[in-house]
Write an enzyme that holds these catalytic residues in place. Sequence first.
Site, PDB file in Angstrom:
ATOM      1  N   CYS A 185      38.281  -1.349 -26.596  1.00  0.00           N
ATOM      2  CA  CYS A 185      39.355  -1.658 -25.769  1.00  0.00           C
ATOM      3  C   CYS A 185      39.145  -2.269 -24.370  1.00  0.00           C
ATOM      4  O   CYS A 185      38.164  -3.265 -24.570  1.00  0.00           O
ATOM      5  CB  CYS A 185      39.923   0.123 -25.396  1.00  0.00           C
ATOM      6  SG  CYS A 185      38.596   0.857 -24.709  1.00  0.00           S
ATOM      7  N   ALA A 186      39.599  -2.009 -23.304  1.00  0.00           N
ATOM      8  CA  ALA A 186      39.322  -2.648 -22.090  1.00  0.00           C
ATOM      9  C   ALA A 186      37.998  -2.393 -21.591  1.00  0.00           C
ATOM     10  O   ALA A 186      37.335  -3.503 -21.086  1.00  0.00           O
ATOM     11  CB  ALA A 186      40.213  -2.174 -20.888  1.00  0.00           C
TER      12      ALA A 186
END
Length: 622
Positions: free
Chosen positions: A28-29
């Site tokens: 993810c980020a």
Amino acid sequence: MALDYRKCAQEIVDHIGGRDNVAQAAHCATRLRLVIKDNSKVDKTYLDNVEGVKGMFESNGQLQLIIGTGTVNKVYDEFLSITGMTAATKDDVKAAAAARQPLWKRLLKPIGDVFVPILPAIVASGLMMGLVEALAKIPGLGFAGSDWFAFLDMVANTAFAYLPVIVAISAARVFGGNIFLGAVIGLLMIHSSLTNGWNASQGYDVWYLFGHIEIFPNYALGQINQLGYQGHVIPVILSVFCMSKIEKWFHDHVPEMLDLFITPLCTVMITALLTFMIIGPIFSGLETVVLHAAEMLVHNPLGAMVMGAIYPATVVMGLHHMYNVIEAGMLGSVGLNTWMPIASAANFAQFGACLAVGIKTRSQKTKSIAVPSALSASLGITEPAIFGVNMRFFKPFAAGMAGGAVGALVGALMGLGATAYGVTGLPGYLTVNKPLLYTVMLAISGGIAFVLTWFLFKEEQPAAAAKPEEKKEEKEETFVGETVIRCEAGTIAAPVKGQFVKQEDIPDETFAQGILGAGLGIQPEEGVVYAPFDGTISSVAESKHAIGISGAGDMELLIHVGVDTVAMNGDGFEPLVSEGDSVKLGQPILRFSREKIKAAGHPDLVVVLLTNSDDYTNVEVR
């Protein structure tokens, strides 16, 4: 010194048991998300000290390594290169992790996923329902016959009267179906043409769609009982699950030009037939079995103990409203309702378990759900506590069953009973025959559940991390462009205007504990995020709620809008930049809807983190 992405990825692979021990991998980020086949092969101590890994924890069957925005994607690419794996999405990882969980967790998880988003409605209705019922029972007040009672009773009962609709919409979201088709299925199950499910004992009519062709004793082919499913949970979830699968099948097989017409029509029709011919009748049969068993058990102390234990399970299945038939029968025959103490013991035990979770948990999100849900349970409305807290962690639910069993046994031995039905928990004092002994029973059931939960419940916590350096005294309000973080490499300005929130007060452990770096939260006054310095966009989250920016001196900044807003899948977020874009201080980079974030049940706090703060010797956060 820049991180050696290849070396970092290689060390991770070497100490998680190699390629063969990884089922899925995504990012993810900020985090590398791994589904591990055999956790015993993972060297967590080594991983926690790998250069580039800022923290590590396990959640929902995933091993999550916190690496940081703008860096995790590069480490991930090297990870794929080393292992020969293909890229996966977060949904792929979630699915793989879920498949590796124990069967009971896989069965219970959808129920928790369905109920968590609708908890605010249920909690509000539960609290109001308990208070209205309590006021109505006060002698001499005259509240029961007033217009205020009629109005508030309507408001309080709405969420429960139309519970199948709310559950159906939430279930459609969980199972990937159209939420409006889900709403139609929920409405079908409580349609005004059907006999209200709570009045089933008074009889109901039957439709015979294919005549009287009997295929089982007392059941004809195409027989549909004109009976609603008010208050039910399991049949609604099962029906919407089937609806979602049917809808997906039609989407995959119907030509696109006809999909809009054929898919919704066939989906609703087939699901309606399945619901009223198969799912509903089977559940109704289960109700009958449970009710007869309850009637036999409740007449002796050991039976009362058994019912005190299994009562919460019948709440999960939506059977508990039918116990009113037993209570009414008791009042009519002997004038004393001995079922009420059993239900009160079971409900108060769930209160004790939920309260223990609320007090013990370090998660502000869990605490904000558990405490009001416990209050609702103390008033006799246990759905928020059971579905939103106790069943999610399971051990509190089991502890509540144990407390309910002992409390119900004590209540039966003390000869407790009530002069009315439909009221449990604290409002039960208005109808119980022995208030002092009733207090003892509640204390025993709630106390046992509380103590057991306190010792058994252990929530998953992120790995401990060093806290950021002591911060200077901050201003109460932060303005766009005002410096909020300072280090040797430069300054970081506030990306939004709003109220300053200390990092340790951010309602997310990963952010609050500094695992992703030093920073702060800002309660925004408007829905626009501005660039906090001149730099380059290093990442834009797939769900659009987070942006990474790199700046002078290799500063790596993460701007994360909302808490747990990844679950919104981009709804309400509009990035104005793309990865690789150059931005100037004060340039708008993201628009977001505070209203949609709040409607989804998430805090709209904007989190600003210097993810590589460990690279600097002096980081100051205002």
